[in-house]
Design a protein around this motif. Structure first.
Motif, PDB file in Angstrom:
ATOM      1  N   SER A 204       0.808  -1.286  -0.115  1.00 48.85           N
ATOM      2  CA  SER A 204       0.058  -0.130   0.172  1.00 48.85           C
ATOM      3  C   SER A 204       0.835   1.396   0.028  1.00 48.85           C
ATOM      4  O   SER A 204       2.134   1.245   0.338  1.00 48.85           O
ATOM      5  CB  SER A 204      -0.851  -0.097   1.211  1.00 48.85           C
ATOM      6  OG  SER A 204      -0.325   0.119   2.390  1.00 48.85           O
ATOM      7  N   GLY A 205       0.293   2.441  -0.142  1.00 48.12           N
ATOM      8  CA  GLY A 205       1.047   3.625  -0.202  1.00 48.12           C
ATOM      9  C   GLY A 205       0.093   4.821   0.149  1.00 48.12           C
ATOM     10  O   GLY A 205      -1.085   4.688  -0.199  1.00 48.12           O
TER      11      GLY A 205
ATOM     12  N   CYS B 299      -3.171   1.715  10.117  1.00 47.98           N
ATOM     13  CA  CYS B 299      -3.687   0.424   9.074  1.00 47.98           C
ATOM     14  C   CYS B 299      -4.820  -0.488   9.126  1.00 47.98           C
ATOM     15  O   CYS B 299      -5.469  -0.364  10.301  1.00 47.98           O
ATOM     16  CB  CYS B 299      -2.424  -0.627   9.376  1.00 47.98           C
ATOM     17  SG  CYS B 299      -0.738  -0.017   8.816  1.00 47.98           S
ATOM     18  N   LYS B 300      -5.488  -0.719   8.145  1.00 43.78           N
ATOM     19  CA  LYS B 300      -6.508  -1.424   8.222  1.00 43.78           C
ATOM     20  C   LYS B 300      -5.999  -3.083   7.407  1.00 43.78           C
ATOM     21  O   LYS B 300      -5.912  -2.777   6.165  1.00 43.78           O
ATOM     22  CB  LYS B 300      -7.686  -0.763   7.550  1.00 43.78           C
ATOM     23  CG  LYS B 300      -8.978  -1.639   7.399  1.00 43.78           C
ATOM     24  CD  LYS B 300     -10.203  -0.932   6.777  1.00 43.78           C
ATOM     25  CE  LYS B 300     -11.328  -1.638   6.682  1.00 43.78           C
ATOM     26  NZ  LYS B 300     -12.596  -1.104   6.167  1.00 43.78           N
ATOM     27  N   GLY B 301      -5.871  -3.780   8.070  1.00 45.20           N
ATOM     28  CA  GLY B 301      -5.303  -4.912   7.512  1.00 45.20           C
ATOM     29  C   GLY B 301      -3.888  -4.744   7.092  1.00 45.20           C
ATOM     30  O   GLY B 301      -3.150  -4.343   7.992  1.00 45.20           O
ATOM     31  N   ARG B 302      -3.525  -5.163   6.036  1.00 48.70           N
ATOM     32  CA  ARG B 302      -2.128  -4.888   5.477  1.00 48.70           C
ATOM     33  C   ARG B 302      -2.032  -3.607   4.832  1.00 48.70           C
ATOM     34  O   ARG B 302      -0.966  -3.210   4.270  1.00 48.70           O
ATOM     35  CB  ARG B 302      -1.673  -6.114   4.462  1.00 48.70           C
ATOM     36  CG  ARG B 302      -2.554  -6.155   3.566  1.00 48.70           C
ATOM     37  CD  ARG B 302      -2.092  -7.455   2.614  1.00 48.70           C
ATOM     38  NE  ARG B 302      -0.975  -6.988   1.633  1.00 48.70           N
ATOM     39  CZ  ARG B 302      -0.073  -7.804   1.198  1.00 48.70           C
ATOM     40  NH1 ARG B 302       0.211  -9.165   1.862  1.00 48.70           N
ATOM     41  NH2 ARG B 302       0.789  -7.490   0.410  1.00 48.70           N
ATOM     42  N   GLU B 303      -2.982  -2.693   4.831  1.00 49.10           N
ATOM     43  CA  GLU B 303      -2.642  -1.583   4.202  1.00 49.10           C
ATOM     44  C   GLU B 303      -2.866  -0.266   5.035  1.00 49.10           C
ATOM     45  O   GLU B 303      -3.559  -0.243   6.001  1.00 49.10           O
ATOM     46  CB  GLU B 303      -4.017  -1.283   3.065  1.00 49.10           C
ATOM     47  CG  GLU B 303      -4.138  -2.268   1.996  1.00 49.10           C
ATOM     48  CD  GLU B 303      -5.240  -2.074   0.867  1.00 49.10           C
ATOM     49  OE1 GLU B 303      -5.771  -0.843   1.278  1.00 49.10           O
ATOM     50  OE2 GLU B 303      -5.508  -2.838   0.007  1.00 49.10           O
ATOM     51  N   MET B 304      -1.814   0.494   4.789  1.00 47.32           N
ATOM     52  CA  MET B 304      -1.916   1.976   5.651  1.00 47.32           C
ATOM     53  C   MET B 304      -2.994   2.689   5.299  1.00 47.32           C
ATOM     54  O   MET B 304      -3.351   2.940   3.877  1.00 47.32           O
ATOM     55  CB  MET B 304      -0.516   2.702   5.177  1.00 47.32           C
ATOM     56  CG  MET B 304       0.638   1.836   5.610  1.00 47.32           C
ATOM     57  SD  MET B 304       2.276   3.053   5.442  1.00 47.32           S
ATOM     58  CE  MET B 304       2.059   3.072   3.347  1.00 47.32           C
ATOM     59  N   THR B 305      -3.617   3.380   6.113  1.00 55.37           N
ATOM     60  CA  THR B 305      -4.804   4.466   5.765  1.00 55.37           C
ATOM     61  C   THR B 305      -4.485   5.894   6.298  1.00 55.37           C
ATOM     62  O   THR B 305      -5.170   6.655   5.767  1.00 55.37           O
ATOM     63  CB  THR B 305      -6.111   3.765   6.457  1.00 55.37           C
ATOM     64  OG1 THR B 305      -5.786   3.928   8.047  1.00 55.37           O
ATOM     65  CG2 THR B 305      -6.414   2.471   5.969  1.00 55.37           C
ATOM     66  N   GLY B 306      -3.323   5.943   6.917  1.00 53.98           N
ATOM     67  CA  GLY B 306      -3.177   7.411   7.399  1.00 53.98           C
ATOM     68  C   GLY B 306      -2.115   7.435   8.580  1.00 53.98           C
ATOM     69  O   GLY B 306      -1.467   6.398   9.045  1.00 53.98           O
ATOM     70  N   LEU B 307      -1.833   8.611   9.074  1.00 52.32           N
ATOM     71  CA  LEU B 307      -1.107   8.975  10.250  1.00 52.32           C
ATOM     72  C   LEU B 307      -1.708   9.624  11.231  1.00 52.32           C
ATOM     73  O   LEU B 307      -2.821  10.179  11.135  1.00 52.32           O
ATOM     74  CB  LEU B 307       0.066   9.788   9.895  1.00 52.32           C
ATOM     75  CG  LEU B 307       1.157   9.625   8.610  1.00 52.32           C
ATOM     76  CD1 LEU B 307       2.241  10.427   8.443  1.00 52.32           C
ATOM     77  CD2 LEU B 307       1.605   7.937   9.019  1.00 52.32           C
ATOM     78  N   ASP B 308      -1.523   9.092  12.732  1.00 47.34           N
ATOM     79  CA  ASP B 308      -2.205   9.791  13.773  1.00 47.34           C
ATOM     80  C   ASP B 308      -1.108  10.009  14.899  1.00 47.34           C
ATOM     81  O   ASP B 308       0.170   9.896  14.855  1.00 47.34           O
ATOM     82  CB  ASP B 308      -3.106   8.664  14.246  1.00 47.34           C
ATOM     83  CG  ASP B 308      -4.027   9.189  14.994  1.00 47.34           C
ATOM     84  OD1 ASP B 308      -4.345  10.721  15.365  1.00 47.34           O
ATOM     85  OD2 ASP B 308      -5.136   8.505  15.813  1.00 47.34           O
ATOM     86  N   ASP B 309      -1.489  11.030  15.950  1.00 53.78           N
ATOM     87  CA  ASP B 309      -0.813  11.321  17.016  1.00 53.78           C
ATOM     88  C   ASP B 309       0.602  11.952  16.459  1.00 53.78           C
ATOM     89  O   ASP B 309       1.727  11.664  16.952  1.00 53.78           O
ATOM     90  CB  ASP B 309      -0.252  10.168  17.868  1.00 53.78           C
ATOM     91  CG  ASP B 309      -1.503   9.657  18.553  1.00 53.78           C
ATOM     92  OD1 ASP B 309      -2.308  10.343  18.922  1.00 53.78           O
ATOM     93  OD2 ASP B 309      -1.421   8.374  18.607  1.00 53.78           O
TER      94      ASP B 309
END
Length: 356
Positions: free
Chosen positions: A80-81, A122-132
């Motif tokens: 993912s990207g 991440c959701k499963g093996r895919e990155m979805t965003g950055l937090d904190d």
């Protein structure tokens, strides 16, 4: 912006985590006269004080821009990207990255002399965003942001327990921080370097740092590699700093590629991230695999290419690489790009599974 309690909780866990963070995942020149740095004018992109920021992430569903079903690229398989943006003006220029053992918490550096810390969602093996996410200035020995003395182009990062090493390419320096003494608020200590390291070409200096962990012949050695400092044979210059056998070595340079980062895999192999640019050919990226036992004073090292990409893929100015192992046993490579604070470049965060 997140509530202060969230930020405090993050800093508490991160300060403890990154001291084990250092990372269990990796414990898992052509000689030219260096110009003295000039005092830098105020930089509108430099981080001047710690601040929590929001980073937006747009997914990249495929790596191949021509064939979305294509997922295998040499020895890597695309996972993912993300394209990262922020309203915070100082976000960008991401030149180095290190993750915790789970591949979640990160610490990154900007070439404008700033830290960025946070968590990959991440959701499963895919990155979805950055937090904190928090931005902080990198502090020098005097407690002031290093940009105040004209030090910037912070290009590479290495972790060893609670110690964090950062290279400054333009002034050919390495700073060492003890994160047990304030996390990103800790003060940098200037490290002694070989005279040849101080004479690397302007803007082609130290670009990659790796600490060799216990169990290796070079245990305790900081491996520092230049972007394009060349020796008499045209090989890229690297240095072994500290440890039992300090010295200089070479990396065979081919096809006009320069070094942009390196990472030691949990398996013990060293990966070199390299890039090239020309007005006719555009950008090229590759990764070479190096046997770490081949690194020694006076050696010229080389290794096979396991990954290549060009403008037919979702690449940009890729300058950072790290690795971690998932609970399923997959070795995942995370790459990050430096947008140079340019409207025509992007901050990319990419992940691949190493399959060979």
């Amino acid at each position: 912006m997140r509530a202060p309690v969230s930020r405090r909780r993050f800093l508490k866990t991160a300060a403890a985590g990154f001291s084990a963070v250092a990372l269990p995942a990796i414990a898992h020149a052509q000689t030219a006269v260096q110009r003295p740095p000039k005092p830098a004018p105020p930089d509108e992109y430099a981080v001047t004080a710690p601040v929590s920021i929001e980073v937006n992430a747009r997914p990249l569903p495929s790596f191949d821009t021509r064939d979305r079903s294509h997922v295998r690229f040499g020895s890597l398989e695309y996972r993912s990207g993300l394209i990262l943006t922020s309203r915070f003006r100082g976000f960008g220029g991401l030149s180095g990255l290190r993750l915790d053992a789970k591949g979640e918490r990160f610490i990154a550096i900007s070439d404008k002399g700033g830290w960025f810390t946070g968590r990959i969602v991440c959701k499963g093996r895919e990155m979805t965003g950055l937090d904190d996410v928090e931005a902080s200035p990198i502090l020098g020995p005097d407690g002031k942001p290093i940009t105040a003395r004209g030090w910037y182009d912070t290009e590479a990062i290495a972790l060893d327990g609670s110690y964090v090493y950062v290279s400054l390419e333009r002034v050919n320096q390495i700073l060492r921080f003890d994160f047990a003494k304030g996390f990103t608020r800790s003060l940098g200590e200037v490290m002694p370097l070989p005279p040849a390291a101080r004479k690397l070409p302007f803007n082609k200096g130290l670009e990659a740092l790796v600490i060799m962990p216990k169990g290796f012949a070079l245990a305790g050695t900081l491996v520092a590699i230049s972007e394009r400092g060349l020796d008499a044979g045209g090989n890229i210059i690297g240095f072994l700093i500290g440890g039992k056998t300090p010295g200089q070595f070479g990396i065979r340079r081919t096809e006009n590629f320069d070094v942009s980062d390196a990472v030691l895999l949990p398996s013990g192999q060293l990966l070199l991230l390299e890039r090239k640019f020309s007005m006719l050919g555009g950008i090229g990226v590759r990764i070479r695999r190096i046997a770490p036992n081949s690194i020694a004073p006076g050696a010229v090292i080389d290794g096979p290419t396991i990954f290549t990409a060009d403008l037919g893929s979702e690449i940009d100015n890729l300058e950072g690489i790290d690795a971690h192992v998932t609970d399923e046993g997959d070795t995942v490579l995370t790459l990050i790009s430096d947008d140079n604070f340019s409207m025509i470049q992007r901050n990319l965060l990419l992940q691949f599974t190493l399959v060979d």
